[in-house]
Write a protein that holds these residues in place. Structure first.
Motif, short mmCIF file in Angstrom:
data_model
loop_
_atom_site.label_atom_id
_atom_site.label_comp_id
_atom_site.label_asym_id
_atom_site.label_seq_id
_atom_site.Cartn_x
_atom_site.Cartn_y
_atom_site.Cartn_z
N GLN A 1 0.85 -1.19 0.00
CA GLN A 1 0.00 0.00 0.00
C GLN A 1 0.89 1.24 0.00
N LYS A 2 0.73 2.09 -1.02
CA LYS A 2 1.54 3.32 -1.08
C LYS A 2 0.64 4.52 -0.80
N PHE A 3 1.09 5.37 0.10
CA PHE A 3 0.32 6.57 0.45
C PHE A 3 1.10 7.81 0.04
N SER B 1 7.96 7.55 -5.41
CA SER B 1 7.38 6.64 -4.41
C SER B 1 6.49 5.59 -5.07
N ASP B 2 5.84 5.98 -6.16
CA ASP B 2 5.02 5.01 -6.90
C ASP B 2 5.92 3.87 -7.40
N THR B 3 7.09 4.26 -7.90
CA THR B 3 8.04 3.28 -8.42
C THR B 3 8.52 2.35 -7.30
N ALA C 1 -0.25 12.65 -17.13
CA ALA C 1 -1.24 12.38 -16.06
C ALA C 1 -0.47 12.00 -14.80
N LYS C 2 -0.30 12.95 -13.90
CA LYS C 2 0.66 12.71 -12.82
C LYS C 2 0.09 11.89 -11.66
N VAL C 3 -1.07 11.27 -11.89
CA VAL C 3 -1.68 10.44 -10.86
C VAL C 3 -0.79 9.25 -10.50
MG MG Z 1 2.34 11.19 -6.97
#
Ligand code: MG
Ligand code: ADP
Length: 405
Positions: free
Chosen positions: A6-8, A158-160, A213-215
């Motif tokens: 889970q990434k926040f 952080s997504d990576t 799309a930086k989501v």
């Molecule tokens: Mg972000």
């Protein structure tokens, strides 16, 4: 083990209140019997005191030319604080947890400070923590080089971290928690009637992320796609189901994704158009020299068009000065237009479908948008526009392709 990552993101861990919501998401997953690995970003956005850009100001005001290794040493601190603060909140709620920096979590990167790539992950310490029933809280956005220096993974890194940990741990799912319901047909901040999507294909999402799309960070989607780990984008602040990103069955998750003609609109500002006019581009070695010199300086280019007497491409605005210097040193006649933005439509279904380009141009014309340049791939069409036309262009394309709610 059924491991859930889970990434926040920054807004999710910004305040005590929002961290309460984060703790709840983690506890809910534990109740469902998951072994939970959490990845956190720094707390909030500038001017919040511990946001990455606020921390960077501590040195930028003193020495804007500080070397990249030292910059990484300081910008990585935001996540370090965030991880321990979350461990404090989890343990206070009775959930055993332990924080790990990227290096402690076994994430080894190359030496490209500021935009490092993960080379490998040794997840032993994370697995040991999970085995004794703890939640592992890992700092996003960073790893450690072979020589032991902290290196960061670039904006959105952080997504990576989350995807790469998901792959290294063969997680059953990676959840990216943020401040929107999921992947929408456009950035809801710019296109108010953007529509929530239940599913999106990896391919469309990679393209959307690459086109602004930086989501989610494009590399995070690519890693999950190659490792065949299902990804979900969810809202920390609601119980909505979020968007599932998957084309392939994995761990029992199987979703059929029908390609839409156009799935989404994306935009990005902060780019500049470079045009060189010469008689001599007929000789390809000049073109080659230009691209080789830019590559040597680590300047990435996009929307590249070469004609016998002219070439055009775009660069990030921060690279304009260095680009112009290279071109002028080569004696090339160069025109620069700064303040540009790229607006794109994305969709796996447009491949081979006639008429998409004509609708694209029609939409921009009716919104009175100046077209500076276009480019396309098999699943996207992009247009370079003056930044003041960007939002109008995005809204007009969104309505032309009937993406609204
Ligand atoms: Mg972000
Ligand atoms: P985090 O701090 O959680 O990583 P980001 O700001 O990086 O959050 O990403 C979330 C934001 O992405 C949203 O608030 C939204 O404005 C933006 N965004 C851009 N394009 C989209 C899209 N197609 N769908 C959803 N959100 C989008």
């Amino acid at each position: 083990m059924s491991i859930l990552v889970q990434k926040f993101g920054g807004t999710s861990v910004a305040t005590e209140d929002s961290r309460g919501k984060v703790v709840k998401k983690i506890l809910d997953a534990r109740k469902q019997g998951k072994d939970v690995v959490v990845v956190v970003s720094a707390m909030g956005r500038k001017p919040a005191p511990y946001a990455t850009d606020s921390i960077l100001e501590l040195v930028d005001n003193v020495n804007p030319h500080l070397n990249a290794r030292e910059r990484d040493a300081i910008v990585s601190c935001g996540e370090n604080l965030s991880a321990v603060v979350l461990v404090a909140a989890l343990t206070a709620a009775g959930c055993d947890a332990v924080s790990f920096t990227g290096g402690q979590a076994g994430i080894v990167t190359d030496e490209v400070f500021g935009d490092a790539r993960i080379k490998r992950i040794d997840p032993t310490r994370i697995l040991n923590a999970l085995k004794v029933g703890k939640v592992a809280v890992v700092t996003g956005f960073q790893g450690i080089t072979e020589t032991g220096d902290v290196a960061t993974l670039g904006r959105g890194g952080s997504d990576t971290t989350a995807s790469a940990l998901g792959a290294a741990l063969s997680a059953e799912l990676v959840e990216i928690y943020t401040d929107v319901e999921g992947i929408m047909t456009a950035d809801p901040r710019v296109v108010p009637d953007a529509k929530y999507q239940e599913t999106v294909s990896y391919r469309d999402l990679v393209e959307m992320a690459n086109l602004g799309a930086k989501v989610i960070h494009p590399r995070a989607v690519e890693i999950a796609m190659h490792a065949r780990i299902p990804l979900a984008i969810k809202n920390t602040f609601s119980d909505a189901p979020g968007t599932l990103v998957t084309d392939v069955g994995n761990s029992g998750v199987s979703v059929s994704v029908t390609d839409k003609l156009v799935a989404a609109v994306a935009h990005m500002s902060g780019v500049a158009q470079i045009i060189c006019v010469e008689d001599s581009f007929r000789t390809t070695h000049i073109v080659l020299n230009v691209f080789a010199s830019l590559a040597k300086e680590n300047i990435s280019i996009d929307m590249v068009n070469v004609f016998p007497e002219r070439m055009a491409f775009i660069v990030n605005e921060k690279d304009v000065e260095r680009t112009v210097k290279i071109l002028e040193d080569m004696g090339l006649n160069t025109t620069v237009t700064t303040g540009c933005a790229k607006v794109s439509v994305i969709g796996g279904g447009m491949r081979g479908t006639p008429g998409v380009m004509s609708r694209f141009v029609k939409a921009l014309n009716s919104a009175d948008v100046t077209i500076l340049q276009t480019s396309d791939s098999h699943n996207s069409i992009s247009c370079l526009v003056p930044v003041q036309d960007m939002e109008r262009a995005a809204r007009s394309l969104h309505s032309e392709f009937q993406l609204a709610r």
